[in-house]
Each structure stands twice: as C-alpha cells, then as structure tokens.
Design a protein around this motif. Sequence first.
Motif, PDB file in Angstrom:
ATOM      1  N   ILE A   5      27.316  51.375  12.299  1.00 54.15           N
ATOM      2  CA  ILE A   5      26.860  50.088  11.775  1.00 54.15           C
ATOM      3  C   ILE A   5      26.064  50.347  10.506  1.00 54.15           C
ATOM      4  O   ILE A   5      25.120  51.137  10.500  1.00 54.15           O
ATOM      5  N   LEU A   6      26.453  49.671   9.420  1.00 51.79           N
ATOM      6  CA  LEU A   6      25.766  49.778   8.134  1.00 51.79           C
ATOM      7  C   LEU A   6      25.109  48.443   7.810  1.00 51.79           C
ATOM      8  O   LEU A   6      25.778  47.408   7.803  1.00 51.79           O
ATOM      9  N   THR A   7      23.808  48.457   7.554  1.00 56.75           N
ATOM     10  CA  THR A   7      23.128  47.222   7.171  1.00 56.75           C
ATOM     11  C   THR A   7      21.965  47.543   6.254  1.00 56.75           C
ATOM     12  O   THR A   7      21.488  48.682   6.202  1.00 56.75           O
ATOM     13  N   LEU A   8      21.509  46.540   5.522  1.00 52.75           N
ATOM     14  CA  LEU A   8      20.430  46.727   4.557  1.00 52.75           C
ATOM     15  C   LEU A   8      19.661  45.426   4.410  1.00 52.75           C
ATOM     16  O   LEU A   8      20.253  44.350   4.343  1.00 52.75           O
ATOM     17  N   GLY A   9      18.325  45.527   4.363  1.00 53.34           N
ATOM     18  CA  GLY A   9      17.498  44.348   4.137  1.00 53.34           C
ATOM     19  C   GLY A   9      16.227  44.397   4.949  1.00 53.34           C
ATOM     20  O   GLY A   9      15.774  45.462   5.388  1.00 53.34           O
ATOM     21  N   SER A  10      15.640  43.219   5.153  1.00 51.87           N
ATOM     22  CA  SER A  10      14.419  43.105   5.937  1.00 51.87           C
ATOM     23  C   SER A  10      14.746  43.234   7.426  1.00 51.87           C
ATOM     24  O   SER A  10      15.908  43.429   7.807  1.00 51.87           O
ATOM     25  N   ARG A  11      13.737  43.075   8.258  1.00 52.94           N
ATOM     26  CA  ARG A  11      13.952  43.198   9.701  1.00 52.94           C
ATOM     27  C   ARG A  11      15.011  42.214  10.197  1.00 52.94           C
ATOM     28  O   ARG A  11      15.783  42.523  11.109  1.00 52.94           O
ATOM     29  N   GLY A  12      15.063  41.038   9.576  1.00 52.72           N
ATOM     30  CA  GLY A  12      16.071  40.054   9.972  1.00 52.72           C
ATOM     31  C   GLY A  12      17.493  40.498   9.698  1.00 52.72           C
ATOM     32  O   GLY A  12      18.436  39.963  10.290  1.00 52.72           O
ATOM     33  N   ASP A  13      17.663  41.479   8.796  1.00 53.63           N
ATOM     34  CA  ASP A  13      18.991  42.034   8.513  1.00 53.63           C
ATOM     35  C   ASP A  13      19.286  43.257   9.366  1.00 53.63           C
ATOM     36  O   ASP A  13      20.367  43.835   9.252  1.00 53.63           O
ATOM     37  N   VAL A  14      18.332  43.664  10.186  1.00 52.11           N
ATOM     38  CA  VAL A  14      18.494  44.860  11.013  1.00 52.11           C
ATOM     39  C   VAL A  14      18.508  44.521  12.504  1.00 52.11           C
ATOM     40  O   VAL A  14      19.349  45.025  13.264  1.00 52.11           O
ATOM     41  N   GLN A  15      17.587  43.657  12.934  1.00 49.53           N
ATOM     42  CA  GLN A  15      17.419  43.405  14.366  1.00 49.53           C
ATOM     43  C   GLN A  15      18.678  42.920  15.069  1.00 49.53           C
ATOM     44  O   GLN A  15      18.984  43.412  16.174  1.00 49.53           O
ATOM     45  N   PRO A  16      19.462  41.981  14.502  1.00 51.82           N
ATOM     46  CA  PRO A  16      20.686  41.570  15.218  1.00 51.82           C
ATOM     47  C   PRO A  16      21.659  42.721  15.434  1.00 51.82           C
ATOM     48  O   PRO A  16      22.351  42.770  16.463  1.00 51.82           O
ATOM     49  N   TYR A  17      21.700  43.654  14.509  1.00 53.07           N
ATOM     50  CA  TYR A  17      22.627  44.783  14.616  1.00 53.07           C
ATOM     51  C   TYR A  17      22.136  45.789  15.656  1.00 53.07           C
ATOM     52  O   TYR A  17      22.948  46.461  16.302  1.00 53.07           O
TER      53      TYR A  17
END
Length: 433
Positions: A5-17
Amino acid sequence: MHVLILTLGSRGDVQPYVALGKGLQAVGHTVTLCTSSRFESFITEHGLNYGYMDDAMMQLMDSMQGRELMEDVTNLWEVIKATRRLSKQVAPLQQKILQDCWDVAQTIHPDLILFHPKTYGGPHIAEKLGIPVILAMPLPMLVPTAEQANMGFPKLPLGGPLGRWYNQLTYQITNLFFAFSAGKLVKDWRAEHHLPRQSKFDLLHTHTGEQIPVLHCYSRHVALEPTDWPENVIASGYWFLDQQTTWKPPEDLQAFLNSGDAPVYVGFGSMAGRDPERLAHIVIGALQRARVRGILATGWGGLSADDLPKTIFKLEQAPHDWLFPQMAAVVHHGGAGTTAAGLRAGCPTIICPFFGDQPFWGQRVHELGVGSEPIPQKKLTVENLAAAIQTVTTLPTIQQKAKALGEKLRQEDGIARAIALLNACLEDDTTSI
C-alpha cells in the motif's frame, strides 16, 4: 499474498489504509504500508510492515509556507498557481518519493499494489513488476462521470447534453493538472526503467488503455456512486480504524464528560492556519455565545488549559470512535476521515473548510441535512460559528437526520467489501476487479 500500500499525506491519508491493511492481514495476507516516516510507529503498532518514505514533503506542508498555502488555496486555479510557485521545491521531493516507493517494491516483491493518487508512481511500478494495481482514494475526484461535475468546479445550471459535456470536461481538466504536476517525472521514470512511452499521463488506465480498478473508501450514503462509472470502480464504504475497545480516557476528560450536558467537539487537525491564536479566540467565543460546553482538540498555538473557562476542556488526544458518540455536535475542517467519524457517530456537523476536498464534504453534510452550511475559514467569525452551533444542537430535523445516517453507516462494512474485491483481483491476476 503480499499487498503493498502506497499513500502520502496527513494522518487522514494514512489511517484508512492502516484499517484496510489490518483487515487484509486478518484474512491471511501480508501487508506493507509505505508512507512518510513520521507514521512508522503508527503503522507498526498496528501490526503492519512499514516501508520507508522520506518525510521532507510533509515537513514542507507543516512549515509556515505550507500552512499559508493551505489557507490561501480555495479552488483549482489557486492550486495550479501554488503548484507553479512551489515547483522547484516540490519536484525533487516528488522524485525522492517515487524512488522510495520503487525501493520498497523491489525489496518485498509484492503480489499487488494499492496506491493513493498522491503516490502516482504506483501503476508504473506495478507495470514494471508485472503485477496487478488498484487505485484507492477517499473521495470521488478522478473517475469521470456525466452525472456531476468534479468537486473542484462550480455546479453550473446546465441540463441535457451540454451539462453532461461540462461535467465530463471537469475531470479531463483535473487529469491535466495531475499531468502538469507529475507528468514529466513519470515520463522520465518510465524511460529510465525501459517501459513503453505513455501517450498521456493517466492515473486511471494502463499504457495499453486498460481501466485500472478504483476503490473509493467512502459511503454511497454520503456521496453518490454514479451510474456511469465502470464496473470495476466502486464506493466500498468507509475504512474505519476502531480503537474504542482498547483506549482508556484520562481521568480529567472522563470527569468533564460526566459533569454536564454533552459538549461540542471542535478540532481542525493539523490545519490551524497561519494564525491559530485568532482561530482559538473565535472558537472559544462562539462556544460561550452559543452557551454550550466544548472540547477543543490540540493545535491551538500554545493555548493552555488555564486560558479556558470551566465549560471548555482542552483535549490532547482521544480516538474519534470513542469520543464522538458522546458529543452534541462536531466542528472540524472537513477532512474525509473526520467527517466520516462524525457522521457514523450520528453527530450533527459543522464543517469549516480550508481547501481541497473539505468544501465538498461540507456541502454534502449540508445537502444531506445533517449539519449547517459550511463556513469557510476565511469567513469564520464568533457570530456565524455560534449561530451554526445553536442551529445544529437545537434543530430536531438535523439531529434526527444525523442519527439516521449514523445508523446506516454503522451497518456498513467497507473493509470487508474492499477485501472481497481485492481478493478477486488477486485471483484473476489482472488489473480488473
């Protein structure tokens, strides 16, 4: 199977993943989540493997320059202008992020890549490795539909073919913006790794034109699922990371909650803007004018508990799934995750957006009848915030609709639906779900 899983951003862009990763792990898959290094402990504490990504991009957004940018950007044109201003700073950071993602992928040899659109190297890395790829995003921003304009554009009163043409056009323009931001970087990376040249930058299709499956991690009860989306593009429902069964509140917080009427939560995440003290003054004044108790989340520019009246509690930390069901209403910036948590708790909602998708969620809250009209941060005052608080905490129709929507969201299992579709993708070993 090993899912990257690749994601970037604030906690809101990480927590769902993280939530999805835990769900995948629970059914037997191995999961590595690659994102900014500031989230390493958050990811490993939840039992997932961490893949390193440089934190410099997030440090830029946390700087005063980044805070001012977030406060000033309110529409797509301003985003384009801001991107131009920061292009020299951002380009090498983007290149480093792409390299970090590639390094992780080469190390772990995943069977599938799931990527946030900010990590747009995902489909190209998957192509190089010869594995399936899925785009996963928390908002309906990229997949074209004739039924509604892209969230960054005005809704024009156009009917018939002209309206459908305009709606489709807004998504083409959005893709051009992504191409402006990342097109050259992707083109150079593909050439360096001996991949065929793409005719144009495209997050939704492979270089041969195949549709990349798209998972939207929001509920169809909150934002519509257009009927003209491809079959492998869905809104699965929210991916919640529940913590209320293991988290215990500090004594002073529990005592405050027990000492009176349900309070109103106010928190703007990491987005306090360029003047957090001014924002705190507005919030405190509005809570007092509305004559309600309040809980202020962190991010208030050094505000101490001694500065607050007894009716307002300063909160350092509490999981939303534990806290929000005990609130009379929630006031926040409109991030997708915070919005979802408040709606699932059945809370009347007031959204005070800064930028990006936040105005969209604010408008959806109002259209659904579960909250007030959004109040943009630039227009926020003691008077209009107090009026909104009084409205959502006293109007029975808003409270009833918020409660009904919360019941619908609590019945959904977005993670289970997403996992079923991911499994289908892995079994088919194609880019189609």
